[in-house]
Scaffold this active site. Sequence first.
Site, PDB file in Angstrom:
ATOM      1  N   ASN A 174      -9.639  68.242  91.121  1.00  0.00           N
ATOM      2  CA  ASN A 174     -10.866  68.683  91.802  1.00  0.00           C
ATOM      3  C   ASN A 174     -11.830  67.521  91.973  1.00  0.00           C
ATOM      4  OD1 ASN A 174     -11.124  71.666  92.486  1.00  0.00           O
ATOM      5  ND2 ASN A 174     -10.196  71.751  90.467  1.00  0.00           N
ATOM      6  N   MET A 187     -12.614  70.409  79.708  1.00  0.00           N
ATOM      7  CA  MET A 187     -12.155  71.476  78.825  1.00  0.00           C
ATOM      8  C   MET A 187     -12.908  71.560  77.504  1.00  0.00           C
ATOM      9  SD  MET A 187     -10.124  72.948  80.735  1.00  0.00           S
ATOM     10  CE  MET A 187      -9.319  74.108  79.673  1.00  0.00           C
ATOM     11  N   ARG A 188     -14.200  71.343  77.530  1.00  0.00           N
ATOM     12  CA  ARG A 188     -15.009  71.527  76.328  1.00  0.00           C
ATOM     13  C   ARG A 188     -16.115  72.540  76.588  1.00  0.00           C
ATOM     14  NH1 ARG A 188     -12.602  70.608  72.072  1.00  0.00           N
ATOM     15  NH2 ARG A 188     -14.563  70.479  70.927  1.00  0.00           N
ATOM     16  N   ILE A 189     -16.300  73.427  75.628  1.00  0.00           N
ATOM     17  CA  ILE A 189     -17.420  74.366  75.708  1.00  0.00           C
ATOM     18  C   ILE A 189     -18.691  73.600  75.349  1.00  0.00           C
ATOM     19  CG2 ILE A 189     -18.442  76.447  74.740  1.00  0.00           C
ATOM     20  CD1 ILE A 189     -15.560  77.438  74.218  1.00  0.00           C
ATOM     21  N   HIS A 224     -13.996  77.551  88.061  1.00  0.00           N
ATOM     22  CA  HIS A 224     -13.189  78.331  87.122  1.00  0.00           C
ATOM     23  C   HIS A 224     -12.049  78.966  87.902  1.00  0.00           C
ATOM     24  CE1 HIS A 224     -12.316  80.747  83.563  1.00  0.00           C
ATOM     25  NE2 HIS A 224     -12.198  81.784  84.366  1.00  0.00           N
ATOM     26  N   THR A 251     -24.011  77.956  82.348  1.00  0.00           N
ATOM     27  CA  THR A 251     -25.054  78.410  81.411  1.00  0.00           C
ATOM     28  C   THR A 251     -24.454  78.409  80.010  1.00  0.00           C
ATOM     29  OG1 THR A 251     -24.377  80.704  81.756  1.00  0.00           O
ATOM     30  CG2 THR A 251     -26.186  79.869  83.139  1.00  0.00           C
ATOM     31  N   LEU A 263     -20.324  81.232  78.181  1.00  0.00           N
ATOM     32  CA  LEU A 263     -19.129  80.696  78.823  1.00  0.00           C
ATOM     33  C   LEU A 263     -18.734  81.477  80.070  1.00  0.00           C
ATOM     34  CD1 LEU A 263     -16.866  78.550  78.472  1.00  0.00           C
ATOM     35  CD2 LEU A 263     -15.556  80.322  77.284  1.00  0.00           C
ATOM     36  N   ASP A 264     -18.616  80.732  81.174  1.00  0.00           N
ATOM     37  CA  ASP A 264     -18.106  81.297  82.438  1.00  0.00           C
ATOM     38  C   ASP A 264     -18.908  82.501  82.915  1.00  0.00           C
ATOM     39  OD1 ASP A 264     -14.753  80.734  81.191  1.00  0.00           O
ATOM     40  OD2 ASP A 264     -16.128  79.382  82.203  1.00  0.00           O
TER      41      ASP A 264
HETATM   42  N1  LIG Z   1     -21.503  76.486  77.761  1.00  0.00           N
HETATM   43  C1  LIG Z   1     -20.523  76.401  78.693  1.00  0.00           C
HETATM   44  N2  LIG Z   1     -19.608  75.434  78.580  1.00  0.00           N
HETATM   45  C2  LIG Z   1     -18.606  75.356  79.510  1.00  0.00           C
HETATM   46  C3  LIG Z   1     -18.517  76.300  80.559  1.00  0.00           C
HETATM   47  C4  LIG Z   1     -19.525  77.319  80.654  1.00  0.00           C
HETATM   48  O1  LIG Z   1     -19.529  78.155  81.586  1.00  0.00           O
HETATM   49  N3  LIG Z   1     -20.508  77.329  79.694  1.00  0.00           N
HETATM   50  N4  LIG Z   1     -17.428  76.257  81.444  1.00  0.00           N
HETATM   51  C5  LIG Z   1     -16.271  75.550  80.896  1.00  0.00           C
HETATM   52  C6  LIG Z   1     -15.044  75.396  81.723  1.00  0.00           C
HETATM   53  N5  LIG Z   1     -14.035  76.338  81.203  1.00  0.00           N
HETATM   54  C7  LIG Z   1     -13.547  77.246  82.116  1.00  0.00           C
HETATM   55  O2  LIG Z   1     -13.859  77.176  83.323  1.00  0.00           O
HETATM   56  C8  LIG Z   1     -13.587  76.311  79.853  1.00  0.00           C
HETATM   57  C9  LIG Z   1     -13.322  75.074  79.245  1.00  0.00           C
HETATM   58  C10 LIG Z   1     -12.905  75.035  77.911  1.00  0.00           C
HETATM   59  C11 LIG Z   1     -12.725  76.212  77.182  1.00  0.00           C
HETATM   60  C12 LIG Z   1     -12.302  76.117  75.746  1.00  0.00           C
HETATM   61  O3  LIG Z   1     -11.962  77.123  75.116  1.00  0.00           O
HETATM   62  N6  LIG Z   1     -12.316  74.868  75.194  1.00  0.00           N
HETATM   63  C13 LIG Z   1     -11.966  74.633  73.787  1.00  0.00           C
HETATM   64  C14 LIG Z   1     -10.991  73.472  73.697  1.00  0.00           C
HETATM   65  C15 LIG Z   1      -9.813  73.709  74.622  1.00  0.00           C
HETATM   66  C16 LIG Z   1      -8.991  72.408  74.777  1.00  0.00           C
HETATM   67  O4  LIG Z   1      -9.444  71.350  74.274  1.00  0.00           O
HETATM   68  O5  LIG Z   1      -7.935  72.512  75.432  1.00  0.00           O
HETATM   69  C17 LIG Z   1     -13.214  74.238  72.998  1.00  0.00           C
HETATM   70  O6  LIG Z   1     -14.179  73.694  73.605  1.00  0.00           O
HETATM   71  O7  LIG Z   1     -13.154  74.419  71.766  1.00  0.00           O
HETATM   72  C18 LIG Z   1     -12.979  77.436  77.781  1.00  0.00           C
HETATM   73  C19 LIG Z   1     -13.400  77.494  79.123  1.00  0.00           C
HETATM   74  C20 LIG Z   1     -16.687  74.171  80.433  1.00  0.00           C
HETATM   75  N7  LIG Z   1     -17.683  74.344  79.412  1.00  0.00           N
HETATM   76  N1  LIG Z   2     -11.866  76.195  82.350  1.00  0.00           N
HETATM   77  C1  LIG Z   2     -11.714  75.052  83.199  1.00  0.00           C
HETATM   78  C2  LIG Z   2     -10.391  75.155  83.924  1.00  0.00           C
HETATM   79  O1  LIG Z   2      -9.486  75.868  83.496  1.00  0.00           O
HETATM   80  N2  LIG Z   2     -10.301  74.420  85.020  1.00  0.00           N
HETATM   81  C3  LIG Z   2      -9.079  74.413  85.798  1.00  0.00           C
HETATM   82  O2  LIG Z   2      -8.211  73.351  85.391  1.00  0.00           O
HETATM   83  C4  LIG Z   2      -7.304  73.114  86.505  1.00  0.00           C
HETATM   84  C5  LIG Z   2      -7.025  71.634  86.628  1.00  0.00           C
HETATM   85  O3  LIG Z   2      -8.213  71.053  87.112  1.00  0.00           O
HETATM   86  P1  LIG Z   2      -8.188  69.480  87.548  1.00  0.00           P
HETATM   87  O4  LIG Z   2      -6.898  69.260  88.286  1.00  0.00           O
HETATM   88  O5  LIG Z   2      -9.417  69.309  88.396  1.00  0.00           O
HETATM   89  O6  LIG Z   2      -8.230  68.700  86.240  1.00  0.00           O
HETATM   90  C6  LIG Z   2      -7.972  73.734  87.746  1.00  0.00           C
HETATM   91  O7  LIG Z   2      -7.268  74.897  88.137  1.00  0.00           O
HETATM   92  C7  LIG Z   2      -9.346  74.131  87.252  1.00  0.00           C
HETATM   93  O8  LIG Z   2      -9.851  75.307  87.886  1.00  0.00           O
END
Ligand SMILES: Nc1nc2c(c(=O)[nH]1)N[C@@H](CN(C=O)c1ccc(C(=O)N[C@@H](CCC(=O)O)C(=O)O)cc1)CN2
Ligand SMILES: NCC(=O)N[C@@H]1O[C@H](COP(=O)([O-])[O-])[C@@H](O)[C@H]1O
Length: 198
Positions: A14, A87-89, A106, A138, A141-142
């Site tokens: 992306n 991929m971090r919250i 997402h 925000t 999450l999501d």
């Molecule tokens: N506070 C927020 N943080 C993030 C959001 C959000 O809306 N509010 N969106 C996410 C993106 N995301 C889905 O779109 C997403 C990314 C990561 C996780 C998650 O469970 N992460 C774990 C680690 C996972 C890994 O390392 O593979 C974690 O952080 O412990 C859920 C949803 C980005 N952040």
């Molecule tokens: N929660 C976040 C999440 O799941 N994001 C998703 O990771 C894939 C790889 O993105 P990338 O090719 O841009 O790295 C994409 O499908 C994106 O929507």
Amino acid sequence: MKNIVILISGRGSNMQAIVDAQIAGARIAAVISNKADAEGLAWARERGIATASLNHKDFDGREAFDAALAGLIDAYAPDLVVLAGFMRILTPGFVGHYENRLLNIHPSLLPAFTGLHTHERAIAEGVKFAGCTVHFVTAELDHGPIVAQAVVPVRDDDDAAALAARILVEEHRLYPQAVADFVADRLTISGQRVLRRS
Ligand SMILES: Nc1nc2c(c(=O)[nH]1)N[C@@H](CN(C=O)c1ccc(C(=O)N[C@@H](CCC(=O)O)C(=O)O)cc1)CN2
Ligand SMILES: NCC(=O)N[C@@H]1O[C@H](COP(=O)([O-])[O-])[C@@H](O)[C@H]1O
């Protein structure tokens, strides 16, 4: 010209779509990852874009990592921070610092299927339509305000990989358009213009 910093954790397809879109009025100031080996960092470097990485495992807790990450990001004076497969919250403190200028894409039709493994869950639930959502980030999450969505029909013979591939095509169309709308001050939420902090 508006400065954009993009956060990735892997390939960053992306991010690549946003860079390749060459959005008028946008300058990709930096691509930053929580993983030093993220494939997207090399891609960005090859195109002369500043890159950096910050390993979340090097910090004692989310708040410490997020504070260091914000310091790194702010060095590029961002008008917009874009999460692209990041991929971090993120903590409330981080999210509040970038209020109304932090976007995420997402891979589901939010509010359905928040969290991870969205395509597997959509197929397991037997939904007929899936898709992707661009939203403001925000603390919850999501659950941030939805900016744009794209719908993708689910086929009877779909597995998660096949569905993900079709949705990714739509992501690569939707996200650059959403970023372009932000840069041009065209973004609205429920019909209301987004008022950004200066
Ligand atoms: N506070 C927020 N943080 C993030 C959001 C959000 O809306 N509010 N969106 C996410 C993106 N995301 C889905 O779109 C997403 C990314 C990561 C996780 C998650 O469970 N992460 C774990 C680690 C996972 C890994 O390392 O593979 C974690 O952080 O412990 C859920 C949803 C980005 N952040
Ligand atoms: N929660 C976040 C999440 O799941 N994001 C998703 O990771 C894939 C790889 O993105 P990338 O090719 O841009 O790295 C994409 O499908 C994106 O929507």
